[in-house]
Motif scaffolding. Structure first.
Motif, PDB file in Angstrom:
ATOM      1  N   LYS A  48      37.309  83.292  76.441  1.00 54.64           N
ATOM      2  CA  LYS A  48      38.049  84.548  76.568  1.00 54.64           C
ATOM      3  C   LYS A  48      39.345  84.504  75.777  1.00 54.64           C
ATOM      4  CE  LYS A  48      39.725  87.823  80.048  1.00 54.64           C
ATOM      5  NZ  LYS A  48      39.857  88.102  81.494  1.00 54.64           N
ATOM      6  N   GLU A  49      39.970  83.330  75.750  1.00 56.65           N
ATOM      7  CA  GLU A  49      41.263  83.194  75.075  1.00 56.65           C
ATOM      8  C   GLU A  49      41.139  82.998  73.572  1.00 56.65           C
ATOM      9  OE1 GLU A  49      43.369  80.037  76.974  1.00 56.65           O
ATOM     10  OE2 GLU A  49      43.731  81.163  78.823  1.00 56.65           O
ATOM     11  N   HIS A  50      40.034  82.402  73.108  1.00 57.11           N
ATOM     12  CA  HIS A  50      39.983  81.974  71.715  1.00 57.11           C
ATOM     13  C   HIS A  50      38.822  82.553  70.900  1.00 57.11           C
ATOM     14  CE1 HIS A  50      43.176  79.374  72.880  1.00 57.11           C
ATOM     15  NE2 HIS A  50      42.423  78.584  73.606  1.00 57.11           N
ATOM     16  N   VAL A  51      38.107  83.521  71.447  1.00 56.61           N
ATOM     17  CA  VAL A  51      37.046  84.195  70.693  1.00 56.61           C
ATOM     18  C   VAL A  51      37.360  85.681  70.623  1.00 56.61           C
ATOM     19  CG1 VAL A  51      34.591  84.778  70.616  1.00 56.61           C
ATOM     20  CG2 VAL A  51      35.300  82.493  71.345  1.00 56.61           C
ATOM     21  N   LEU A  52      37.382  86.208  69.407  1.00 55.61           N
ATOM     22  CA  LEU A  52      37.707  87.610  69.172  1.00 55.61           C
ATOM     23  C   LEU A  52      36.435  88.384  68.829  1.00 55.61           C
ATOM     24  CD1 LEU A  52      39.796  89.894  68.689  1.00 55.61           C
ATOM     25  CD2 LEU A  52      39.909  89.107  66.301  1.00 55.61           C
ATOM     26  N   PRO A  53      35.939  89.240  69.729  1.00 55.48           N
ATOM     27  CA  PRO A  53      34.755  90.054  69.422  1.00 55.48           C
ATOM     28  C   PRO A  53      35.080  91.092  68.348  1.00 55.48           C
ATOM     29  CG  PRO A  53      35.174  89.954  71.791  1.00 55.48           C
ATOM     30  CD  PRO A  53      36.404  89.443  71.112  1.00 55.48           C
ATOM     31  N   LEU A  54      34.122  91.324  67.457  1.00 57.58           N
ATOM     32  CA  LEU A  54      34.274  92.334  66.400  1.00 57.58           C
ATOM     33  C   LEU A  54      33.165  93.370  66.528  1.00 57.58           C
ATOM     34  CD1 LEU A  54      34.902  89.929  63.375  1.00 57.58           C
ATOM     35  CD2 LEU A  54      36.639  91.122  64.741  1.00 57.58           C
ATOM     36  N   ASN A  55      33.478  94.611  66.199  1.00 58.75           N
ATOM     37  CA  ASN A  55      32.476  95.684  66.217  1.00 58.75           C
ATOM     38  C   ASN A  55      31.730  95.748  67.549  1.00 58.75           C
ATOM     39  OD1 ASN A  55      33.101  96.203  63.480  1.00 58.75           O
ATOM     40  ND2 ASN A  55      31.610  94.680  62.810  1.00 58.75           N
ATOM     41  N   GLY A  56      32.509  95.698  68.626  1.00 50.87           N
ATOM     42  CA  GLY A  56      31.898  95.810  69.950  1.00 50.87           C
ATOM     43  C   GLY A  56      31.083  94.609  70.364  1.00 50.87           C
ATOM     44  N   GLY A  57      31.283  93.481  69.696  1.00 50.03           N
ATOM     45  CA  GLY A  57      30.552  92.265  70.053  1.00 50.03           C
ATOM     46  C   GLY A  57      29.413  91.930  69.108  1.00 50.03           C
ATOM     47  N   GLN A  58      29.198  92.758  68.076  1.00 50.69           N
ATOM     48  CA  GLN A  58      28.137  92.456  67.108  1.00 50.69           C
ATOM     49  C   GLN A  58      28.425  91.160  66.358  1.00 50.69           C
ATOM     50  OE1 GLN A  58      27.484  95.799  64.514  1.00 50.69           O
ATOM     51  NE2 GLN A  58      26.903  97.183  66.184  1.00 50.69           N
ATOM     52  N   SER A 180      26.965  86.253  67.122  1.00 48.93           N
ATOM     53  CA  SER A 180      28.337  86.052  67.579  1.00 48.93           C
ATOM     54  C   SER A 180      28.412  85.030  68.711  1.00 48.93           C
ATOM     55  CB  SER A 180      28.931  87.379  68.056  1.00 48.93           C
ATOM     56  OG  SER A 180      28.238  87.859  69.198  1.00 48.93           O
ATOM     57  N   LEU A 181      29.508  84.283  68.720  1.00 50.15           N
ATOM     58  CA  LEU A 181      29.825  83.447  69.870  1.00 50.15           C
ATOM     59  C   LEU A 181      30.365  84.388  70.937  1.00 50.15           C
ATOM     60  CD1 LEU A 181      30.139  80.682  71.214  1.00 50.15           C
ATOM     61  CD2 LEU A 181      32.412  80.518  70.166  1.00 50.15           C
ATOM     62  N   ARG A 182      29.667  84.485  72.034  1.00 52.29           N
ATOM     63  CA  ARG A 182      30.055  85.398  73.112  1.00 52.29           C
ATOM     64  C   ARG A 182      31.374  84.921  73.717  1.00 52.29           C
ATOM     65  NH1 ARG A 182      26.795  89.156  75.781  1.00 52.29           N
ATOM     66  NH2 ARG A 182      27.476  89.751  77.871  1.00 52.29           N
ATOM     67  N   ASN A 183      32.234  85.877  74.093  1.00 51.18           N
ATOM     68  CA  ASN A 183      33.536  85.469  74.626  1.00 51.18           C
ATOM     69  C   ASN A 183      33.512  85.334  76.147  1.00 51.18           C
ATOM     70  OD1 ASN A 183      33.517  88.224  75.275  1.00 51.18           O
ATOM     71  ND2 ASN A 183      35.717  88.439  74.947  1.00 51.18           N
ATOM     72  N   ARG A 200      20.446  92.773  71.393  1.00 53.32           N
ATOM     73  CA  ARG A 200      20.660  94.138  70.920  1.00 53.32           C
ATOM     74  C   ARG A 200      21.849  94.219  69.960  1.00 53.32           C
ATOM     75  NH1 ARG A 200      22.462  97.105  74.342  1.00 53.32           N
ATOM     76  NH2 ARG A 200      22.624  95.841  76.234  1.00 53.32           N
ATOM     77  N   LEU A 201      22.919  93.520  70.286  1.00 50.33           N
ATOM     78  CA  LEU A 201      24.101  93.540  69.429  1.00 50.33           C
ATOM     79  C   LEU A 201      23.796  92.944  68.055  1.00 50.33           C
ATOM     80  CD1 LEU A 201      26.856  92.502  72.006  1.00 50.33           C
ATOM     81  CD2 LEU A 201      26.650  94.719  70.855  1.00 50.33           C
ATOM     82  N   PHE A 202      23.031  91.868  68.043  1.00 44.44           N
ATOM     83  CA  PHE A 202      22.702  91.229  66.780  1.00 44.44           C
ATOM     84  C   PHE A 202      21.848  92.156  65.914  1.00 44.44           C
ATOM     85  CE2 PHE A 202      20.140  88.361  64.086  1.00 44.44           C
ATOM     86  CZ  PHE A 202      21.163  87.687  63.446  1.00 44.44           C
ATOM     87  N   LEU A 203      20.872  92.814  66.523  1.00 46.33           N
ATOM     88  CA  LEU A 203      19.989  93.698  65.768  1.00 46.33           C
ATOM     89  C   LEU A 203      20.706  94.958  65.299  1.00 46.33           C
ATOM     90  CD1 LEU A 203      16.767  93.342  67.933  1.00 46.33           C
ATOM     91  CD2 LEU A 203      17.103  92.497  65.613  1.00 46.33           C
ATOM     92  N   GLN A 204      21.749  95.353  66.014  1.00 44.49           N
ATOM     93  CA  GLN A 204      22.504  96.545  65.637  1.00 44.49           C
ATOM     94  C   GLN A 204      23.466  96.299  64.480  1.00 44.49           C
ATOM     95  OE1 GLN A 204      24.404  97.682  69.303  1.00 44.49           O
ATOM     96  NE2 GLN A 204      22.458  98.207  70.298  1.00 44.49           N
ATOM     97  N   ASP A 205      23.687  95.063  64.122  1.00 41.10           N
ATOM     98  CA  ASP A 205      24.631  94.714  63.055  1.00 41.10           C
ATOM     99  C   ASP A 205      23.948  94.900  61.695  1.00 41.10           C
ATOM    100  OD1 ASP A 205      26.440  93.653  61.294  1.00 41.10           O
ATOM    101  OD2 ASP A 205      26.828  91.835  62.449  1.00 41.10           O
TER     102      ASP A 205
END
Length: 279
Positions: A48-58, A180-183, A200-205
């Motif tokens: 939670k502290e060190h992973v920054l999600p991008l594009n809603g988690g994609q 993505s590395l999930r946060n 789903r997030l991976f396929l949406q990217d």
């Protein structure tokens, strides 16, 4: 007559006692099972502290310097993972086991990056001509010193116990091309929901999977691990069937869906970006 009534009452008491015993035993079993579930909260806090999600988690970026600053906390989590023995592991549910192995893979991948941080641009910099970074044995886990390959290809993929291709969207190889590395940490209780969302997030990217020039361009993950999507999980016997069920995530038209069903869609695979997924 009184003796008969006493006998009946005794039998009823015995029946009630037996039913209560089974009830309390079941409750105790559930409590023990819940208590024995591995606590991944340390890892969850670090993510939670060190992973920054991008594009809603994609996608996501990793603050490896932040992990380096909190190395003591990471080391405690890894030490806790190493304390788990095979007997305890075997007593967990399948989802608890799989969550444990995914988290272990991801946490030790971060730990491997930190051995050369910040003097590297790719996880491949940690390998050599003779040995990849994934084949290096440095992980004390379940009674053996293992490599990342051992966790992914032996403990997870090599076991008929799991056979869930969605793990390919959860294990993270510290590269931009990776899912993505999930946060948050994976947990047995929420694993199915987490894996479904990662898929789903991976396929949406569209940088990883897209229609271009009438062809379906997919991440190389589908080339390397195609067989895992064709082994019968959820009834899939072909990659096309899996993709059809995720047509909405891929933004496919009805015509493109039909081509996939007919196996008439040209599928190509994108080059993989091995650059470090750093902030």
């Amino acid at each position: 007559m009184l003796g008969v009534e006493v006998n009946v009452m005794n039998k009823l008491r015995l029946l009630v006692f037996t039913l209560l015993s089974f009830t309390f035993a079941g409750l105790f079993s559930v409590q023990v099972s819940a208590a024995n579930a591995f606590d991944h909260s340390q890892w969850g806090t670090l993510l939670k502290e060190h992973v920054l999600p991008l594009n809603g988690g994609q996608a996501s970026q990793v603050d490896y310097q932040g992990f380096a600053d909190d190395k003591a906390q990471l080391d405690r989590y890894l030490a806790d993972l190493s304390q788990v023995d095979n007997a305890d592991f075997d007593n967990w549910s399948k989802d608890e086991q799989l969550a444990f192995l995914i988290n272990a893979y991801n946490a030790w991948t971060v730990d491997l990056i930190l051995t050369k941080w910040p003097d590297l641009d790719s996880i491949k910099d940690l390998g050599s001509f003779f040995r990849s970074p994934w084949s290096q044995s440095f992980i004390p886990l379940l009674g053996e010193t293992r490599s990342l390959d051992d966790i992914e290809h032996t403990l997870i993929r090599g076991s008929d116990h799991y056979q869930d291709p969605r793990i390919h969207f959860a294990v993270n190889c510290a590269s931009i091309g990776c899912p993505s590395l999930r946060n948050e940490a994976y947990t047995g209780k929420r694993l199915d929901t987490q894996l479904d969302e990662q898929t789903r997030l991976f396929l949406q990217d569209r940088s990883r999977n897209r229609i271009d020039g009438g062809k379906l361009w997919l991440s190389s993950i589908f080339k390397w691990y195609r067989e895992d999507f064709e082994k019968g999980w959820q009834g899939y016997s072909s990659l096309e069937q899996f993709l059809v069920d995720h047509a909405m995530d891929l933004s496919l038209t009805s015509e493109e869906i039909q081509k996939l069903k007919d196996k008439d869609m040209t599928i190509r695979f994108l080059d993989y970006d091995w650059a470090l997924n750093k902030i």
